[in-house]
Each structure stands twice: as structure tokens, then as C-alpha cells.
Design a protein around this motif. Structure first.
Motif, short mmCIF file in Angstrom:
data_model
loop_
_atom_site.label_atom_id
_atom_site.label_comp_id
_atom_site.label_asym_id
_atom_site.label_seq_id
_atom_site.Cartn_x
_atom_site.Cartn_y
_atom_site.Cartn_z
N ASP A 79 0.83 -1.20 0.00
CA ASP A 79 0.00 0.00 0.00
C ASP A 79 0.87 1.26 0.00
O ASP A 79 0.56 2.24 -0.68
N LEU A 368 -3.82 6.76 3.17
CA LEU A 368 -4.15 5.43 3.67
C LEU A 368 -5.30 5.55 4.67
O LEU A 368 -5.68 6.66 5.07
N ARG A 383 -4.61 -2.51 5.71
CA ARG A 383 -4.88 -2.55 4.29
C ARG A 383 -5.52 -1.26 3.82
O ARG A 383 -6.43 -0.73 4.44
N ALA A 384 -5.04 -0.75 2.70
CA ALA A 384 -5.50 0.54 2.22
C ALA A 384 -6.44 0.37 1.04
O ALA A 384 -6.96 -0.69 0.76
#
Length: 405
Positions: A79, A368, A383-384
Motif C-alpha cells: 500500500d 491510507l 490494508r489501504a
């Protein structure tokens, strides 16, 4: 820590996979020049027993804490990679691939990424997977032998020549050149393979030219610039300190002899056979006064003589103090960013962050997910957003083989 824009690299985003040696110094240099460097620290640290928050090569960076041995950790790094311009890693060949953050997945995620690899031996060759340190790298290039005295073992110049000059600065040069290419019309990212052995060898180019032309003897303390010439070297003073002499040009040498008080009393320097006698006369003269006294005699002249200072003494030298070559930040003396820029001077660097201290700020600034609740207790980014579309991926460098131990 929230970054204040400044410096010629303002707007450049760098991901540094935390390690030791020349990689962190290269990332520090980019941060010094204004890049937003996010250091991906590992749980438990790099194993050196040094607090990252006290390591000056971490200054000006921001830190997130990620476990690359988990799928979630790899996803976090990818990410960041998606939004970065440059990535720097200093693992042995094959380790980044094994972890899932090698060139192929990173360039697939961000085709314009510059993937900088920093090793001692390089990504290929018989020693590529072997352990090593600065002293061994510069030894095989011939550069270490330049630092020795005749008949004595050569002394390594700390890790300045190999790790930093031959390693870090060549990595910086390489990634910035590749970034220039990536940002050109129809540009693309690529892998930069920076090796200490390559950069250090490159630094010896002029010596190799002299060697080929017969102007350099392939042994220590027998040449103009390696302490062989009595007018280019160091001499002990009355207080057992040292002065450095670099009076190469004739006009500077004449002034040097005059100020030393031996003009007309020493043999001709053009005759190498007379160098031992010339050296003895110069040494005898320097031994008559203290370092401070000789510094006063030579300061501001063209005799090319300077006091040999310790690391603690250097920041107080009048010239370095006037130029702010050293800074005192939060009570910690340290070298200032270099070089200087007339239009885009960088700000003074921020202190080194604690591992994971900047997860929330990085998540916000890099687009993000917010740090809470999407950041765990250790400070790791989660997690982005899905990857942005981009041009076709760049083929990665050839797989260098299995990782070292």
C-alpha cells in the motif's frame, strides 16, 4: 511527526525497509534534502542494540511498524509502495523476494516506482549471497590498501569509504537518476542495483588512470597522495597532536616552508630520494610548537595546512561554526544536511522517531486509512484502498537466486 515542506526533494515519497549500514544513510540523505521518508521498522528492531530513536541516520524520517513475515504486513508495505516514488532495501539478494516485497510485486503495484537495492557485493556474482562488511568490500577493490603505511597493516577509515561513499551516495545518485527517468514522458520505474564494491571501485578511477600512465606505484606510502610525499601528510606537534599538510602546488609549498621556518634549509622536493630527509626536517620543525600555535601560524594562508581535529572538536572549528556545518538539535551535535541550495534550502532535520510513532500521520498524509481504528496497537498500517490504475508494469530484474542465511 507531521512534515513541513522544504528542500529540493519536497514531494518525493520514499519507503525505506529498515536495515543497517548504507541503506539507512542513503534514506537519511534523501530526507535531509526534503523527501518524505517512511521507514518500515520491524518488530524487535534491526538487531544492533541501538535505540532507533537515538540513531541519527533515522533523522527526518517517519516510522511505521510492520511485520513483513505476515500477509498483512506485506499488504501494508505494498500500500505504501503504491503511493511512493522510491523504495530502498538493503537485504541480501533474494530476501525481499522471499518476503513478498521484491521488485516484481512492487513494480506491478506501481510501475513508476524506483526500486533501490543496497548491498555490499551486489545482486549477482560469486560472493553475492555471502555476509560481509565495509572493511571486506573496500579490501577487494584495492581502496583499503591505499590507506596503509609501508610495512604496516592498512587501517580502515571507519565505514566512511565503503558503506557511505561507495555505497549510500551511489545509491542516492542512482535512485535520483532513475526517478528523473521515471518522471519523463512515457517514463517507467526500474531496479537500481547499488553495490559497495562497485561504488568504491568507481571512486578509484583517477588512481587507476595514474597507475596505467606510470604515475602511481601499486604499493602504499610511495605516491603523491598516499602519505609518500613529505608535503602531503600529517605531522606530530609538541603537544602530541597533529597538523595536516597538503602543499602540493609549488607556490603553496614555498609559503608553507616560509611559515614553517625552514625555507632554504631543506632538500629539493623534486628529488624523491631526498624525501626521507625532507620529511625529517619538516617533522623536526612541527615538533617545536603545539597544534594551537601552528594553527595560528597557518590559518588564513595559502600554505594548505590545517589542524587534525577529533570528532568532538570539529563542530567548534571557526570555519565550520560560521557555515553551520554542524547543528545542535535537541542537545545532539550532528552534521547538517549537505550540499547547500540557493532556492530550496532544506529545513533542519527532525529528531529520529521511535519505531511506529508516525503510523497515524503517514496514513493521513499518504491517503491510507486513518490510524484508528485501522492501526493496531503496534502502530502497523492496515490494508489501504485499491491500487490506482497505471501504465503497463516494468519487467523486474532477474531473480538473483535464493536468499542468504
Amino acid at each position: 511527526m507531521t512534515r513541513a515542506p522544504s528542500g529540493p526533494l519536497d514531494g518525493v515519497r520514499v519507503v525505506e525497509l529498515a536495515g543497517i549500514g548504507p541503506g539507512p544513510f542513503a534514506a537519511m540523505t534523501l530526507a535531509d534534502l526534503g523527501a518524505d521518508v517512511v521507514r518500515v521498522d520491524r518488530p524487535g528492531g534491526a538487531g544492533l542494540g541501538v535505540d532507533p530513536a537515538q540513531d541519527l541516520t533515522n533523522r527526518g524520517k517517519r516510522s511505521v511498524l510492520v511485520d513483513l513475515k505476515t500477509p498483512q504486513g506485506v499488504a501494508h508495505v505494498l500500500d505504501l509502495v503504491e503511493r511512493a516514488d522510491i523504495l530502498i532495501e538493503g537485504y541480501r539478494p533474494g530476501v525481499a523476494e522471499r518476503l513478498g516485497v521484491g521488485p516484481q510485486p512492487c513494480l506491478e503495484r506501481n510501475p513508476r516506482l524506483v526500486y533501490g537495492r543496497m548491498t555490499g557485493w551486489g545482486q549477482d556474482g560469486p560472493l553475492a549471497h555471502s555476509a560481509g562488511h565495509d572493511v571486506g568490500y573496500i579490501a577487494v577493490t584495492g581502496a583499503l590498501g591505499l590507506a596503509g603505511k609501508a610495512g604496516q597493516p592498512p587501517n580502515p577509515p571507519a565505514n566512511l569509504l565503503g558503506d557511505y561513499a561507495g555505497g549510500s551516495l551511489y545509491l542516492v545518485l542512482g535512485v535520483l537518476a532513475a526517478l528523473h527517468h521515471a518522471r519523463a514522458e512515457q517514463g517507467a520505474g526500474q531496479v537500481v542495483d547499488a553495490a559497495v564494491v562497485d561504488g568504491t571501485s568507481h571512486l578509484t578511477t583517477m588512481i587507476h588512470a595514474l597507475l596505467a600512465a606510470g604515475g602511481w606505484q601499486d604499493r602504499p606510502e610511495a605516491n603523491l597522495l598516499d602519505g609518500g610525499a613529505p608535503f602531503y601528510g600529517t605531522y606530530e606537534t609538541a603537544d602530541h597532536r597533529y597538523m595536516a599538510v597538503g602543499a602540493l602546488e609549488e607556490r603553496f609549498y614555498v609559503q608553507f616552508l616560509d611559515l614553517l621556518g625552514v625555507a632554504g634549509e631543506v632538500p629539493d622536493r623534486a628529488d624523491p630520494e631526498a624525501w626521507p630527509r625532507l620529511r625529517a626536517e619538516v617533522a623536526r620543525a612541527f615538533a617545536q610548537r603545539t597544534r594551537a600555535q601552528w594553527s595560528e601560524v597557518f590559518e588564513g594562508t595559502d600554505a594548505c595546512v590545517a589542524p587534525v581535529l577529533s570528532l568532538r572538536e570539529a563542530p567548534d572549528h571557526p570555519h565550520l561554526r560560521a557555515r553551520r556545518t554542524f547543528l545542535d538539535l535537541d542537545g545532539v551535535p550532528q552534521p547538517a544536511p549537505a550540499p547547500r541550495f540557493s532556492r530550496t534550502p532544506p529545513a533542519d532535520p527532525a529528531p529520529p522517531p521511535a519505531p511506529g510513532a508516525d503510523a497515524a500521520a503517514v496514513a493521513r498524509d499518504w491517503g491510507l486509512p486513518t490510524a484508528a481504528p485501522d492501526t493496531d496497537a503496534a502502530g502497523a498500517l492496515h490494508r489501504a484502498t485499491p491500487p490506482r490504475p497505471g501504465p503497463a508494469p516494468v519487467p523486474p530484474a532477474a531473480d538473483p537466486g535464493p536468499p542468504g542465511p
